[in-house]
Write a protein that holds these residues in place. Structure first.
Motif, PDB file in Angstrom:
ATOM      1  N   ASP A  66       0.830  -1.206   0.000  1.00 45.94           N
ATOM      2  CA  ASP A  66       0.000   0.000   0.000  1.00 45.94           C
ATOM      3  C   ASP A  66       0.866   1.259   0.000  1.00 45.94           C
ATOM      4  O   ASP A  66       0.731   2.144   0.838  1.00 45.94           O
ATOM      5  N   ASP A 126      -4.729  13.066   3.056  1.00 45.35           N
ATOM      6  CA  ASP A 126      -4.702  12.026   4.096  1.00 45.35           C
ATOM      7  C   ASP A 126      -4.277  10.675   3.517  1.00 45.35           C
ATOM      8  O   ASP A 126      -3.514   9.928   4.146  1.00 45.35           O
ATOM      9  N   GLU A 127      -4.758  10.359   2.319  1.00 46.49           N
ATOM     10  CA  GLU A 127      -4.369   9.102   1.674  1.00 46.49           C
ATOM     11  C   GLU A 127      -2.883   9.109   1.326  1.00 46.49           C
ATOM     12  O   GLU A 127      -2.185   8.098   1.515  1.00 46.49           O
ATOM     13  N   ASP A 183      -0.594  10.755   2.888  1.00 41.45           N
ATOM     14  CA  ASP A 183       0.148  10.631   4.148  1.00 41.45           C
ATOM     15  C   ASP A 183       0.233   9.175   4.603  1.00 41.45           C
ATOM     16  O   ASP A 183       1.276   8.729   5.093  1.00 41.45           O
ATOM     17  N   LEU A 184      -0.843   8.436   4.441  1.00 39.03           N
ATOM     18  CA  LEU A 184      -0.823   7.019   4.810  1.00 39.03           C
ATOM     19  C   LEU A 184       0.183   6.254   3.934  1.00 39.03           C
ATOM     20  O   LEU A 184       0.934   5.406   4.423  1.00 39.03           O
ATOM     21  N   LYS A 198       2.828   7.499   2.504  1.00 34.87           N
ATOM     22  CA  LYS A 198       4.162   7.907   2.945  1.00 34.87           C
ATOM     23  C   LYS A 198       4.604   7.096   4.161  1.00 34.87           C
ATOM     24  O   LYS A 198       5.750   6.617   4.243  1.00 34.87           O
ATOM     25  N   GLN A 199       3.707   6.944   5.108  1.00 31.50           N
ATOM     26  CA  GLN A 199       4.028   6.173   6.315  1.00 31.50           C
ATOM     27  C   GLN A 199       4.296   4.709   5.974  1.00 31.50           C
ATOM     28  O   GLN A 199       5.182   4.075   6.559  1.00 31.50           O
ATOM     29  N   ASN A 200       3.563   4.199   5.005  1.00 29.30           N
ATOM     30  CA  ASN A 200       3.783   2.812   4.586  1.00 29.30           C
ATOM     31  C   ASN A 200       5.140   2.649   3.892  1.00 29.30           C
ATOM     32  O   ASN A 200       5.788   1.605   4.030  1.00 29.30           O
TER      33      ASN A 200
END
Length: 300
Positions: free
Chosen positions: A241, A264-265, A267-268, A270-272
């Motif tokens: 993802d 927001d999507e 950012d998620l 990026k964290q993944n």
């Protein structure tokens, strides 16, 4: 000359670079008992498959070398599972997959995406066959919140200048040309952007099966990723993802995918990427390579 030098050195392992070095490597192996590790960067029989003269004149030689010599090496490696599978199906040997991933840079941390200003980055060679203008056109058709940054090394003379003119014509003020940096600095440099962007034309098997350095640079820089529908990059993006895969590399299709992304999507994603770099990094890939060398030396 190379054979003379190698006979004097008497190496325990010969690291054969691509199919061209197979005959001399095999000759040394027979003479001195030298072990051979064959490094196949891509699927050699399809190197320049779009060229008829290459298919007629060069491919038969590559095919012969692989059948005659590659099946007799002590180990082999390549850059993606799809390419490894093709070698196994067509030549009877299965290379170890070693990814072109960079070292982890712990100082790179997550940074949130601005809702009204999203920055895409693409870096690499400025070669016309990669059709970089498609990325410019895609951004021109996307929401005004998207900006494209290109960090390119000149390959085809005049191409970067052509791209600048094109960007100024269709996406004025939204495309920026950044100064290239050394390979060691790339990951840190691009970590300040939001989305790693790569629309690779799928006009050959090796393009479709590619897992290029820049893809792992994006991951290790903690970026979301947007690519076209290539086999291996798509697989890893979906598995972890990490970003989005466009249905084609046509600008209209790409713009729709970008427009559907929220901050927001992103950012998620990026964290993944930051989580995935703990597995997809040079330290882990080099361990695989060192283990392979040890196994070859020991005969296991």
């Amino acid at each position: 000359m190379a054979l003379k030098v190698l006979r004097e050195i008497k190496p325990k392992i010969l690291y054969a670079h691509n199919w061209q070095t197979l005959p001399i490597s095999y000759k040394l192996s027979v003479e001195l008992g030298t072990k051979i590790i064959l490094d196949l960067h891509e699927y050699s029989p399809a190197e320049r498959e779009q060229s008829r003269s290459w298919r007629v004149l060069r491919r038969p030689m590559i095919d012969y070398f692989l059948h005659e010599y590659a099946t007799k090496v002590d180990a082999s490696l390549t850059v993606s599972p799809t390419i490894a599978k093709m070698y196994q199906e067509n030549y009877g040997f299965c290379p170890l997959v070693v990814l072109n991933a960079p070292e982890v840079q712990p100082a790179i941390k997550f940074h949130p995406t601005q809702k009204d200003e999203i920055h895409l980055i693409h870096h690499g060679l400025a070669t016309r066959r990669r059709k970089i203008e498609l990325m410019i056109e895609s951004v021109s058709k996307a929401d005004v919140r998207f900006y494209l940054h290109l960090m390119l090394m000149e390959f085809n003379n005049g191409y970067i200048q052509d791209l600048k003119k094109y960007a100024d014509t269709i996406a004025k003020g939204r495309v920026f040309f950044e100064s290239p940096v050394s390979p060691e600095e790339i990951v840190n440099k691009i970590s300040t952007y939001d989305i790693g962007f790569y629309l690779l034309p799928l006009n050959s098997f090796n393009h479709a099966a590619a897992l290029p350095n820049k893809f792992f640079d994006f991951i290790n820089a903690g970026l979301a990723i947007c690519v076209g529908p290539s086999i291996e990059m798509s697989r890893l993006i979906k598995q972890c993802d990490l970003g989005v895969v466009t249905p084609s590399i046509e600008p209209d299709d790409v713009a729709v995918v970008l427009n559907n992304l929220s901050a927001d999507e992103i950012d998620l994603m990026k964290q993944n990427s930051l989580a995935a770099r703990q597995e997809l990094n040079a330290e882990n890939e080099m361990k695989k390579l060192l283990d392979l060398h040890c196994a070859v030396i020991s005969g296991h």
